[in-house]
Write a protein that holds these residues in place. Structure first.
Motif, short mmCIF file in Angstrom:
data_model
loop_
_atom_site.label_atom_id
_atom_site.label_comp_id
_atom_site.label_asym_id
_atom_site.label_seq_id
_atom_site.Cartn_x
_atom_site.Cartn_y
_atom_site.Cartn_z
N GLY A 483 0.83 -1.33 0.53
CA GLY A 483 -0.30 -0.38 0.11
C GLY A 483 0.36 1.40 -0.18
O GLY A 483 0.31 1.85 0.70
N TYR A 484 2.48 1.19 -0.71
CA TYR A 484 2.74 2.51 -1.05
C TYR A 484 3.18 2.77 -2.66
O TYR A 484 3.45 2.29 -2.75
N VAL A 485 3.51 4.32 -2.79
CA VAL A 485 4.29 4.17 -4.15
C VAL A 485 5.35 5.05 -3.91
O VAL A 485 5.57 5.71 -2.24
N VAL A 486 6.64 5.41 -4.72
CA VAL A 486 7.60 5.65 -4.20
C VAL A 486 8.02 6.70 -5.48
O VAL A 486 8.36 5.62 -6.11
N ASP A 487 8.17 7.74 -5.46
CA ASP A 487 8.62 8.18 -6.00
C ASP A 487 10.32 8.44 -6.36
O ASP A 487 10.74 9.42 -5.63
N GLY A 488 11.59 9.38 -7.06
CA GLY A 488 12.24 9.79 -7.19
C GLY A 488 11.92 11.63 -7.55
O GLY A 488 10.71 11.88 -7.23
N ASN A 489 13.44 11.65 -7.39
CA ASN A 489 13.15 13.27 -7.66
C ASN A 489 14.28 13.81 -8.43
O ASN A 489 15.73 14.07 -8.14
N SER A 490 14.21 14.32 -9.68
CA SER A 490 15.25 14.24 -11.08
C SER A 490 15.78 15.73 -10.38
O SER A 490 16.64 16.06 -10.77
N LYS A 491 15.83 16.54 -9.44
CA LYS A 491 15.71 18.05 -8.66
C LYS A 491 16.49 18.09 -7.57
O LYS A 491 16.98 18.82 -7.09
N LEU A 492 17.01 16.78 -7.28
CA LEU A 492 18.27 16.18 -5.96
C LEU A 492 19.38 17.16 -6.40
O LEU A 492 19.92 17.06 -7.73
N ARG A 493 19.79 16.88 -5.33
CA ARG A 493 21.27 18.18 -6.31
C ARG A 493 21.88 16.24 -4.28
O ARG A 493 22.39 16.23 -3.93
N PRO A 494 23.68 16.63 -5.27
CA PRO A 494 24.58 16.17 -5.04
C PRO A 494 25.48 15.97 -3.68
O PRO A 494 24.59 17.27 -2.82
N GLU A 495 24.53 14.51 -2.57
CA GLU A 495 25.14 14.39 -0.81
C GLU A 495 26.59 14.87 -0.79
O GLU A 495 27.70 14.42 -1.55
N SER A 540 2.16 7.90 -0.14
CA SER A 540 3.05 8.17 -0.92
C SER A 540 4.67 8.99 -0.23
O SER A 540 4.52 9.15 0.25
N PHE A 541 5.56 8.22 -0.57
CA PHE A 541 6.70 8.55 -0.79
C PHE A 541 8.14 9.42 -1.78
O PHE A 541 8.20 8.98 -2.81
N GLN A 542 8.92 9.86 -1.28
CA GLN A 542 9.47 10.71 -1.97
C GLN A 542 10.68 11.06 -1.94
O GLN A 542 10.82 11.40 -0.29
N LEU A 543 11.94 11.10 -2.44
CA LEU A 543 13.56 11.22 -1.82
C LEU A 543 13.13 12.32 -2.20
O LEU A 543 12.80 13.12 -3.04
N THR A 544 14.28 12.76 -1.12
CA THR A 544 14.34 14.58 -1.00
C THR A 544 15.57 14.63 -0.33
O THR A 544 15.87 13.84 0.51
N ASN A 545 16.41 16.26 -0.76
CA ASN A 545 17.71 16.59 0.40
C ASN A 545 16.89 17.30 1.39
O ASN A 545 15.98 17.68 1.13
N ILE A 546 18.13 16.43 2.82
CA ILE A 546 17.77 17.43 3.83
C ILE A 546 18.59 18.08 4.33
O ILE A 546 19.39 18.21 3.63
N LYS A 547 18.73 18.41 5.40
CA LYS A 547 19.73 19.28 5.84
C LYS A 547 20.97 19.17 6.16
O LYS A 547 21.61 18.95 5.87
N GLU A 548 20.89 18.06 6.79
CA GLU A 548 22.47 17.59 7.21
C GLU A 548 22.59 16.98 8.16
O GLU A 548 20.85 16.52 9.04
#
Length: 697
Positions: A483-495, A540-548
């Motif tokens: 019961g979940y969907v995962v999406d990437g994120n084309s706007k991700l920045r390099p770690e 719904s879950f999506q990959l994202t950049n967090i602060k630190e």
């Protein structure tokens, strides 16, 4: 369990008492009486027997000379050949002898009790590693110094690498991006393949193992490997192959789902080195693995699924090296790797949720490197590198993805002081140009101070980066059964990362050494899964950049050979991690870890290895392992309540008896002697018995 931990530590402190009670001292190399052998030929003297003269004792055999590889050559820390004891970067080496004494069948089992590493099962099969509190995606894996292909769910499966093809394993902890570029934020694990050292050698090993029928069934596990090779003054070659089969295991027999996949695989490999004149070397290597895994999973919807993975793994290596002068070399290296995985999910009694997915990962790399000694104080390493990666996957919003990366790197090993105290300063810098993310510069400064021959201090400060993978950028994955969907994120920045490491090595006696190290990694733009929205059907879950986020900690190690037949090792590890956005520890990391290794090489060909690891409780924020390899893993809904995995102790035993001057042996072993596991947070294999025979000529 804490009593077991205390007793284990006290047991390993016995050698200290024995050493100091006997008053053993280390020979002074400056003493007029030297124990070293004079290489000059002396005239033969004929002496008449003297009954009152005490006969000279022959030097005792060092039964552990091949265990630590202290006088061996390493390449990972500097990208060039250095003696381990002279390495400017702290490098841990797992020798061929140590690998054999552990009884391990693959890389994951070798690393199980290594200080500072944590090996855990991968949700999709196999095992993965954490280093310095960082996930597998931050660790760069190399074979003979060159990159490999194939990460599933951002992790490299350690069971892909079979021990019959491994000569040694070199581990460098901490950022190594100044030499290796992307993905080396947490460190580097370099697998050095076998090279023949004898005119001829033949080796064969067969193993059979099983555990309780309730967990393992009746089929058991079978492993067979063979290795042959030869060497002469012009060429050295080694060829190996193996076949492995297992029925897998199940930690909860009350359900139809299984825990560990059943599998069968076969592998072939070989390398050749041509050295016609002592200066020119031509090296080649080919390695191939074919594997089929299968298991049964049940989902919350009540559906029952047969899951399978068919994998083909190929790696081809080549190198040309030309040596000139004492330490100078120019080299041309290249490789091509392809990792293909066919995943199938077949719903029983229905075709509604059936899934077929293809992942085809291809990489190629070329490097030109120059190692040149300007003078006795400066050793330069410089080079240019090209890397390409192509991915075809059914899980991507765009089926094909392609990127290239070009890089230049430079490092100088500068001996700043050499008068009693030896002080080396090692500045390095690398610049990568990624076709998707542009330029990335990763400098590093390191230093090594030899205060005495027994006391060495190292420290380093460096930067690293890891560009988002294609899966993180373009992923589109639905799991309707859960019961979940995962999406990437084309706007991700390099770690990006900043890493500080410092360590001290102290050897007060010949057979006693201590090591102490501290580290801190700060990662910005950390990529993780975040909860998005809930529709009528799916979360719904999506990959994202967090602060630190940061990881920091310390490691303390001790090695001793206080007794003639016994070698002890003790390691203590403390790791503190925190996601500064959510202000909580990173998931699945234990604060405390203790490892002990005991190796006994007794007379009459008996050898015993006892390897133990104790890991403290670990925080978890989810009840699924589908997102293994992420930084904080899936949070179900908006519930951030923490659950702690239980502390556990792992003990592995192996007993071996050699015959015919070591050419043949019988062995018996027990893995996970205490039968410790946890279905959700620690689904490792339960108690497992095995035995077998080995022959070598």
């Amino acid at each position: 369990m804490k009593r077991v931990l205390v007793l284990s530590i006290l047991f390993n402190l016995i050698p200290f008492i024995e050493i100091y009670s006997q008053g053993k001292t280390k020979p002074n190399p400056k003493s007029p009486v030297s124990t070293e052998t004079n290489n000059k030929e002396e005239p033969i003297k004929v002496e008449t027997p003297d009954e009152n003269k005490t006969p000279e004792k022959l030097p005792e055999e060092d039964r552990f000379k091949d265990l630590d590889n202290q006088n061996g050559i390493v390449v990972t820390g500097s990208r060039g050949e250095r003696r381990l004891k002279d390495s400017t970067v702290a490098t841990e080496v797992i020798s061929r002898k140590r690998i054999e004494q552990t009884g391990a069948r693959n890389l994951g089992e070798v690393l199980e009790t290594q200080l500072g590493l944590n090996v855990t099962p991968n949700a999709l099969g196999g095992s993965q590693v954490q280093m310095l509190g960082l996930d597998s995606k931050y660790v760069l894996f190399l074979v003979d110094g060159q990159r490999i292909a194939g990460r599933l769910n951002n992790t490299v499966d350690l069971t892909r690498f079979k021990v019959q093809n491994i000569e040694r394993i070199e581990i460098v902890k901490g950022s190594s991006s100044a030499l290796y570029g992307a993905d080396a934020i947490g460190g580097v694990i370099n697998i050095i393949t076998r090279q023949s050292e004898k005119p001829e050698h033949y080796q064969f090993r067969a193993t059979y193992g099983n555990g309780r029928e309730l967990n393992y069934g009746t089929q058991g596990e079978k492993n067979m490997i063979a290795d042959v090779g030869f060497r002469n003054e012009f060429v050295a070659a080694s060829f190996n192959g193996g076949y492995n089969q297992s029925a897998g295991y199940d930690l909860d027999p009350t359900t139809k789902s299984t825990t560990g996949n059943a599998f069968q695989d076969s592998n072939l490999g070989g390398n050749m080195t041509f050295n016609p004149d002592g200066q020119l070397k031509v090296k080649t290597g080919l390695f191939y693995l074919s594997r089929f895994q299968q298991g049964i999973i049940s989902q919350k919807s009540g559906g029952l699924f047969d899951r399978s993975n068919a994998t083909n793994d190929f790696l081809g290596l080549g190198a040309i090296e030309y040596s000139y002068g004492k330490r100078n070399m120019i080299s041309f290296r290249g490789n091509y790797a392809r990792w293909e995985n066919k995943y199938k999910l077949d719903q029983r009694a229905s075709d509604e949720l059936d899934t077929k997915e293809l992942t085809n990962d291809k990489t190629s790399q070329g490097t030109i490197q120059l190692d040149h000694e300007l003078n006795e104080r400066h050793m330069l390493t410089m080079g240019i590198e090209s890397y390409a990666n192509e991915l075809e996957s059914d899980r991507l919003t765009q089926r094909f993805a392609y990127r290239t990366r070009r890089a230049v790197f430079l490092q100088d090993e500068w001996t700043a002081w050499k008068n009693g105290i030896i002080w080396r300063i090692i500045p390095g810098i690398r610049h990568d140009v990624d076709s998707q993310f542009g330029g990335q510069t990763t400098p590093k400064i390191a230093t090594r101070v030899d205060l005495t021959s027994q006391l060495v201090i190292r420290a380093s400060y460096g930067f690293g980066f890891r560009p988002p993978t294609f899966q993180e950028l373009y992923l589109r994955f639905e799991n309707p059964g859960v019961g979940y969907v995962v999406d990437g994120n084309s706007k991700l920045r390099p770690e990006k990362s900043r890493t500080v490491n410092a360590d001290v090595e102290y050897s007060p006696l010949k057979n006693l050494s201590f090591s102490f190290s501290i580290f801190r990694n700060v990662i910005t733009d950390l990529i993780q899964y975040n909860y998005g929205t809930t529709s009528s059907e799916f979360a719904s879950f999506q990959l994202t950049n967090i602060k630190e986020a940061y990881t920091r900690g310390a490691e303390l190690g001790m090695r001793t050979r206080a007794f003639k037949y016994v070698a002890y090792e003790l390691g203590l590890n403390y790791t503190d991690t925190r996601d500064l956005t959510s202000d909580r520890p990173l998931e699945g990391r234990a604060r405390h870890q203790v490892t002990t290794n005991v190796f006994i090489n007794a007379p009459m060909g008996w050898e015993l290895a006892i390897r133990t690891k104790w890991i403290g409780k670990r925080p978890f924020y989810s009840s699924t392992s589908d997102f293994a390899g992420s930084s904080t893993t899936l949070i179900e809904g908006q519930n951030s309540n923490v659950t702690y995995g239980k502390e556990f102790a792992l003990i592995n035993l192996r007993l071996e008896k050699k015959f015919f001057e070591g050419r043949m042996s019988l062995f018996f072993g027990v893995d996970n002697l205490l039968d410790k596991y946890e279905l959700t947070y620690n689904p490792i294999r339960p108690r497992f018995y095995y035995g077998g025979v080995q022959a070598q000529f």
